[in-house]
Design a protein around this motif. Structure first.
Motif, mmCIF file in Angstrom:
data_model
loop_
_atom_site.group_PDB
_atom_site.id
_atom_site.type_symbol
_atom_site.label_atom_id
_atom_site.label_comp_id
_atom_site.label_asym_id
_atom_site.label_seq_id
_atom_site.Cartn_x
_atom_site.Cartn_y
_atom_site.Cartn_z
ATOM 1 N N PHE A 44 45.618 40.517 45.065
ATOM 2 C CA PHE A 44 44.310 40.410 44.410
ATOM 3 C C PHE A 44 43.232 40.049 45.423
ATOM 4 O O PHE A 44 42.100 40.540 45.353
ATOM 5 N N THR A 45 43.578 39.191 46.386
ATOM 6 C CA THR A 45 42.621 38.820 47.433
ATOM 7 C C THR A 45 42.225 40.031 48.262
ATOM 8 O O THR A 45 41.044 40.250 48.555
ATOM 9 N N VAL A 46 43.206 40.833 48.663
ATOM 10 C CA VAL A 46 42.926 42.043 49.450
ATOM 11 C C VAL A 46 41.989 42.969 48.687
ATOM 12 O O VAL A 46 40.997 43.480 49.238
ATOM 13 N N ILE A 47 42.278 43.188 47.417
ATOM 14 C CA ILE A 47 41.452 44.107 46.621
ATOM 15 C C ILE A 47 40.031 43.576 46.474
ATOM 16 O O ILE A 47 39.053 44.319 46.638
ATOM 17 N N CYS A 48 39.894 42.291 46.176
ATOM 18 C CA CYS A 48 38.556 41.711 45.986
ATOM 19 C C CYS A 48 37.730 41.799 47.268
ATOM 20 O O CYS A 48 36.540 42.154 47.236
ATOM 21 N N PHE A 49 38.337 41.473 48.409
ATOM 22 C CA PHE A 49 37.599 41.529 49.667
ATOM 23 C C PHE A 49 37.226 42.970 50.018
ATOM 24 O O PHE A 49 36.113 43.234 50.492
ATOM 25 N N LEU A 50 38.145 43.909 49.805
ATOM 26 C CA LEU A 50 37.873 45.308 50.130
ATOM 27 C C LEU A 50 36.763 45.872 49.244
ATOM 28 O O LEU A 50 35.821 46.515 49.737
ATOM 29 N N ILE A 51 36.858 45.631 47.949
ATOM 30 C CA ILE A 51 35.843 46.148 47.018
ATOM 31 C C ILE A 51 34.480 45.535 47.313
ATOM 32 O O ILE A 51 33.444 46.210 47.255
#
Length: 733
Positions: A44-51
């Motif tokens: 979830f952290t990866v997705i939030c930072f990427l988005i």
């Protein structure tokens, strides 16, 4: 050659550093809360930072992050298909229940389900805040310092080892600060540098130095801690302060030999006592007590101990000829624990083989206490023990048909009650048991009474009894809340009013499941702490022996029963979870997974204590507030400077506003050089913005500075200053 810019790679570098630094905030969750699906939180952290970095449309960002959050919640807490939308209704109801707990001030009762949602929302928020802080403002030092402080705190106050986390943060920080500093130097000096030159003259030496410095720092001798662990001191200080404020007696959860006065609030104590290898969960017994005084429990006729030769235990709590049993073994490791004065053992204990133990195993038959006695007190280390036992499975039909011709000694000893027990306790007990004609169903009726009549499990604000008051009467008719001691004592007393022999038992619940053994068997490692301390009830059946019952709200009896349908049988009240939960609201029919609910309990899962969650939540809010203030600091500063200009324009306020404007312009159009006058610099600013406001404002400032007169043109000054601030903001955006 083209001058190297940093508009592309520098924000990406800083934001990537923020991502890896933030991961260090998530890694400790795996150690502190061992069943945490850390992989889902990292995903979830990866997705939030990427988005966030891609700067997609806000609606698209919301839909993507929100969808991933819902999927993670479903994976963690629901068994049903994700296409079965009923689970969304369950989630909404759970959120509303927890919101009501927040508004009623019951922070400690928030469920693990709701805390998980808050944690995911916090990750989402941090991704956006760190983007503003690091990619936009390019300020990385603050979050680096904050990360070091977080690791130090977690390392000090939990079982998490922060050694390698500090090393990782150090390496990330050196690389980020070094490359970022290189970019600033190149940009401010207006030197044309190619990417190859940057790699040769700056990046390569930096990357070579970092491993050397890291290794040297790691190998260098270090002082041992000068201060003792502050946690016990802070806990004691908290208790003393609470007592000084007039609250009832407060003590820690755990074993205590003195039960003469029950009641008072409890605080969780996650001190490790032992770890056990088990094939299934069960109670760990320590002792029983038989005399109820009206305020607590005592033991009658404490006789001399009976030596248990060669570790063979002569204690029998049930008749193995009439009870089906299964031979089992368990291993208890007290090493590294904080020591118990008594030996914890399961029902049906047969033998105890203590590794390298020089003590003599003794049994106190009246209290059914097992203890090692040592000639030399220095040898009093329990170490590791192998315990063999016969695990009982009680036949409910046999218990219902059990005769009630109790041994006279049993009847006298275990139906004892104080002379001043209020009559209404007798009346209530008779009302509850009257519909049933056998001892088992009567016991079940009393056991289920508390769950069916709104009694609450609660650790705080639990009163003690004064002189002339009765502990059970107070619980049944006045407070109707408390913890295990309240529920178990009340059940024993209520059964005794009906001449049913019953006794009070102390020990521990099964503990928190830590891991599965690696030999691919069904063996598990359970971790037992002081917070797992518990009390329950045993009822005597002449042909069976002592049978455990569990009246405490939110707990399920850990003993095994072979249920047989009976027309007169009491329908058991389903507990909301398999383990104790503090004031857990009822969940709808589509239940959240049981194994995750267990993780939310307090008394049976010490490391997941509500205190720790509350502390983490408050700390997170403080961090978010600090980050918000830091990100918005320039706007805050501008607001107060403008307010001062408007309310009291004078030489001092004008000078403050002018120099702050110069500071902002230095970051926007470049710093003023040493040989550049204010007027020359103002002209350069005007050329950059295609205006003349800076020259006009500088002229007014010089008139004020050299003529020593009070400031005039108040409206013009404010308008010029605000216009320049707007230009700076537009240029930055």
């Amino acid at each position: 050659m083209k001058q190297s810019g940093d508009n592309g790679w520098r924000p990406l570098l800083l934001y990537s550093a923020g991502f890896f630094l933030f991961l260090e905030w998530i890694y400790p969750l795996q150690t502190i809360f061992e069943d945490t699906r850390i992989d889902l939180f990292i995903l979830f952290t990866v997705i939030c930072f990427l988005i966030t970095y891609l700067r997609l449309n806000r609606i698209i960002r919301f839909l993507i992050n929100g969808s991933v959050l819902l999927i993670i919640i479903h994976i963690l807490y629901f068994d049903s298909s994700i296409l079965d939308v009923r689970w969304l209704g369950v989630m909404v109801q759970e959120i509303l229940l927890n919101i009501s707990l927040i508004f009623s001030g019951q922070w400690f009762q928030l469920t693990l389900f709701f805390r998980t949602i808050l944690c995911l929302l916090l990750i989402w928020s941090m991704a956006m805040l760190l983007y503003r802080l690091m990619a936009v403002r390019k300020d990385v030092l603050f979050f680096i310092i904050l990360t070091f402080l977080m690791i130090a705190a977690v390392d000090s106050y939990t079982s998490f080892d922060g050694t390698y986390a500090v090393i990782r943060v150090f390496i990330i920080s050196m690389i980020t600060l070094g490359l970022s500093g290189m970019s600033k130097v190149i940009k401010s000096s207006n030197v044309r540098v190619t990417h190859i030159q940057k790699m040769i003259y700056w990046a390569v030496p930096l990357l070579l130095c970092i491993p050397v410095i890291t290794y040297a720092a790691y190998q260098a001798p270090k002082h041992s801690p000068e201060w003792t662990n502050p946690v016990p001191f802070l806990e004691n200080l908290s208790i003393v302060q609470n007592e000084g404020e007039g609250q009832d007696n407060i003590s820690r959860i755990g074993y205590s030999a003195d039960d003469s006065v029950l009641g008072g609030s409890l605080v969780l104590d996650n001190t490790l006592l032992f770890e056990a290898e088990v094939t299934e969960d069960h109670y760990w017994r320590l002792e029983t007590k038989d005399i109820y005084t009206g305020r607590g429990w005592e033991v009658s006729n404490q006789e001399n101990p009976v030596e248990q030769a060669d570790g063979s235990v002569t204690l029998t709590t049930f008749n193995s000829d009439n009870v089906q049993t299964e031979s089992m073994n368990t291993g208890i490791d007290y090493r590294g624990g904080n020591g118990l004065p008594l030996i914890a053992y399961p029902y049906g204990v047969v033998s105890i083989d203590a590794e390298n133990n020089n003590g003599v195993l003794n049994l106190y038959e009246n209290s059914e206490t097992l203890v090692f006695h040592y000639e030399n007190a220095e040898d009093g280390e329990l170490g590791y023990q192998e315990i063999s036992y016969e695990h009982p499975v009680f036949d409910t039909e046999n218990l219902r048909n059990s005769p009630e011709d109790d041994n006279q000694d049993i009847l006298e000893q275990y139906t004892q009650l104080p002379d001043n027990l209020p009559e209404r306790v007798f009346d209530l007990s008779s009302e509850i048991t009257e519909p049933f004609d056998n001892r088992f169903d009567k016991a079940r009726a009393v056991e289920n009474y508390f769950n069916a009549n709104g009694f609450d499990y609660q650790l705080t604000d639990v009163p003690t009894t004064g002189e002339g008051e009765d502990y059970v009467d107070q619980f049944l008719f006045e407070t109707q809340y408390g913890y295990c001691d309240n529920f178990s004592t009340a059940m024993v007393v209520m059964l005794r009013t009906q001449d049913i022999p019953a006794r009070w038992v102390k020990g521990f619940t099964s503990g928190e499941r830590r891991s599965q053994d690696t030999d691919e068997t069904d063996t598990y490692i359970n971790r037992v702490t002081n917070s797992n301390a518990h009390s329950w009830v045993e009822v005597y059946f002449p042909e069976t022996g002592w049978v455990p019952f569990e009246p405490t709200q939110g707990f399920t009896n850990l003993a095994d029963f072979e249920e047989v349908e009976s027309e007169t049988a009491v329908e058991p009240q389903e507990s909301e979870t398999e383990e104790p939960v503090i004031d857990e609201p009822e969940t709808p029919e589509t239940e959240i997974e049981e194994n995750n609910e267990e993780a939310a309990d307090s008394e049976n899962s010490g490391s997941r204590s509500p205190t720790l969650f509350l502390t983490a939540g408050i700390s997170s809010l403080i961090i978010l507030l600090l980050l918000f203030v830091l990100i918005k600091w320039r706007r805050i500063r501008i607001y107060f400077i403008r307010k001062r200009l408007v309310s009291s324009l004078n030489s001092s306020s004008f000078k403050t506003a002018y120099f702050y404007l110069l500071k902002l312009l230095g970051k926007t159009v470049g710093e003023r050089t040493e040989d550049e006058t204010l007027r020359e610099y103002a002209e350069r600013v005007d050329q950059a913005f295609l205006i003349n406001e800076m020259s006009r404002l500088t002229k007014i400032y010089e008139e004020m500075l050299y003529s020593k007169r009070n400031v005039e043109y108040s409206d013009e000054i404010i308008d010029l200053w605000e216009t320049l601030i707007d230009k700076i903001n537009k240029h930055k955006n």
